[in-house]
Design a protein around this motif. Structure first.
Motif, mmCIF file in Angstrom:
data_model
loop_
_atom_site.group_PDB
_atom_site.id
_atom_site.type_symbol
_atom_site.label_atom_id
_atom_site.label_comp_id
_atom_site.label_asym_id
_atom_site.label_seq_id
_atom_site.Cartn_x
_atom_site.Cartn_y
_atom_site.Cartn_z
ATOM 1 N N ASP A 65 0.851 -1.461 -0.223
ATOM 2 C CA ASP A 65 0.147 0.062 -0.007
ATOM 3 C C ASP A 65 0.717 1.507 -0.715
ATOM 4 O O ASP A 65 1.609 1.162 0.899
ATOM 5 N N HIS A 105 -6.058 1.970 -3.729
ATOM 6 C CA HIS A 105 -5.484 2.233 -2.917
ATOM 7 C C HIS A 105 -6.786 3.365 -2.223
ATOM 8 O O HIS A 105 -6.889 4.611 -2.649
ATOM 9 N N HIS A 158 -7.611 2.055 2.004
ATOM 10 C CA HIS A 158 -6.788 2.672 2.697
ATOM 11 C C HIS A 158 -7.683 3.052 4.303
ATOM 12 O O HIS A 158 -8.737 3.254 4.865
#
Ligand SMILES: [Zn+2]
Length: 484
Positions: free
Chosen positions: A159, A265, A298
């Motif tokens: 990420d 994300h 996220h």
């Protein structure tokens, strides 16, 4: 090979049917289109509706019983499969944490301390053994689990939370370490940050990861934030970089050079406004020069009742947000790809979930364990469970875990993790690769069996890998693939 029939012509509820479809898919048993005396039959039993607990199901082998030529399963256990792997229990929860997420303890597995086992994958394994036991001299075929003869799979994912203004993140992390009285580590971070002034420690860290992955022949999946940062998004820990900025573009170029997959994300906004998924996906596709198949939220801000539907509407093929923020384990009870389930519509959404079972910082943020070697040991324990069920390990490694940003010893730990996964000889793929394989594997059907015991099968969903049918001992069998 199994033919699925129902006792007393009783009709299964949609959630029971979903649980049954999941178990058959995860078990790798190949459904047969027409019944034949030469194959094992699957019967769903139990006319009386009663609520079973996960504990009862685990203790009673998921109420799966082999007999001569038939495997019986209690319909009430199928609902428990859907509760866990379809997240229908969590969809009913109204509890939220400070980030708007459903708390871990709302998961039936975390609530009963069973999240460290892939309980639903194990249930499917029990179904496979029951089919073998019930078969006797009857013909048995399973689909080989993964491409190229591999018995399990692993996917490394990243990420991309930090791109710009790295000293801000160093300062935040130093404050966190100081609060935890990790003073030796604070000293090392200060020294590393001092040395990194005037350089690009984030991009250097990313290039290190990509090089290490190349050494092991691993292609990874990168989830990139794609919104416009503001003072408010910074303050919340949401968006902190502009994807069109020079640094982000360089990083996307690095990922492309190493044939990595780029996914979205999803920023905080996407949880409350589904259209934001479409906007962010299109914006990212322009930057990554290719269509975007996957998404991970996220902070894992996902509502399993609504978010998958918005993701599917935006054109994504899969999500990979289902996992725990505060512990490592199998939130959906599976080490595998599963179709998502809508509890309000009582139907499968046609959109897949690729859950992750391990994240680098879970032990650090919530368990106070600051030694990256310990995080990696935990990853290895879970990888062992994935291997055991011939499933899929998905791990999250944040590329900002470099010494200058507060994480001494982290790059070495990442190397160790990659080496140890490699030693287990999994099929390594990006999440899009793995989804493509599982979609094809799930589509296999047997049409008929020739007198020479050669099975005629069809594969409606094509794959670039060879699909193999094997016998009870895992030995490849001659198969005639019918044209589609
Ligand atoms: Zn993130």
């Amino acid at each position: 090979m199994i033919h699925s029939v129902r006792l007393n012509e009783s009709t299964l509820s949609p959630s029971e049917q979903h649980g049954l479809d999941l178990l058959i898919d995860l078990s790798r048993a190949v459904p047969v289109v027409r019944s034949s005396p030469n194959i094992v039959h699957l019967e769903v039993t139990g006319g009386r509706k009663r609520a079973l607990t996960v504990g009862e199901c685990v203790a009673r082998g998921w109420f799966i019983e082999p007999a001569d030529g038939v495997v019986r399963i209690d319909r009430n256990a199928l609902d428990v499969v859907c509760d866990i792997a379809g997240a229908s229990k969590e969809q009913a929860s109204t509890k939220r944490d400070r980030y708007g997420r459903i708390p871990s303890m709302q998961s039936p597995l975390a609530a009963t301390g069973k999240e460290r086992q892939a309980v639903v994958s194990r249930a499917a394994m029990r179904l496979r053994y029951a089919v073998i036991q019930a078969a006797g001299n009857r013909l048995v075929r399973f689909v080989a689990p993964w491409p190229n003869g591999r018995r399990w799979a692993a996917a490394m994912t990243h990420d991309l939370d930090v791109v710009s203004y790295w000293p801000v993140f160093s300062a935040l992390r130093i404050a966190e370490l100081a609060r935890k009285r990790e003073l030796a580590r604070v000293g090392r971070v200060l020294a590393a940050a001092g040395r990194a002034i005037g350089t690009s420690p984030v991009r250097d860290g990313i290039q290190f990861i990509l090089r290490k992955e190349d050494e092991h022949g691993v292609r990874s999946t990168w989830f990139v934030l794609c919104g416009t940062p503001s003072f408010s998004t910074w303050r919340q820990g949401d968006l902190t970089y502009l994807p069109e900025g020079a640094q982000a573009r360089q990083i996307l170029g690095d990922i492309g050079l190493h044939n990595g997959e780029v996914g979205l994300h999803g920023s905080f906004e996407t949880l409350d406004r589904g259209d934001a998924f479409t906007e962010q996906r299109e914006r990212l596709a322009k930057l990554a020069a290719g269509s975007i198949a996957g998404v991970r939220q996220h902070f894992l801000r996902l509502n399993p009742a609504t978010t998958p539907t918005s993701m599917a509407a935006a054109g994504f093929a899969y999500d990979s947000s289902q996992g725990f923020a505060d512990r490592n384990g199998f939130r959906l009870g599976v080490a595998d790809v599963v179709p998502t389930w809508s509890a309000s519509d009582q139907r499968a959404t046609g959109f897949d979930e690729i859950p992750f079972c391990w994240m680098d910082r879970s032990l650090s943020k919530y368990g106070g364990v600051e030694d990256p070697a310990m995080w990696v040991q935990d990853a290895q324990v879970l990888a062992e469970e994935c291997r055991r069920v011939e499933g899929l390990w998905v791990g999250v490694w944040h590329p900002n875990l470099v010494p200058a940003l507060g994480y001494p010893d982290a790059p070495e730990a990442f190397s160790t993790l990659l080496s140890s996964l490699s030693e287990g000889d999994p099929f390594f793929g990006t999440l899009a690769d793995i989804l493509a394989w599982r979609s094809a594997r799930r589509s296999v059907r047997v049409r008929s069996v020739g007198s020479d015991e050669i099975v005629e099968a069809e594969l409606p969903v094509a794959t670039r890998h060879e699909v193999v049918l094997e016998d009870a001992n895992g030995v490849a069998c001659a198969t005639k693939w019918l044209p589609q």
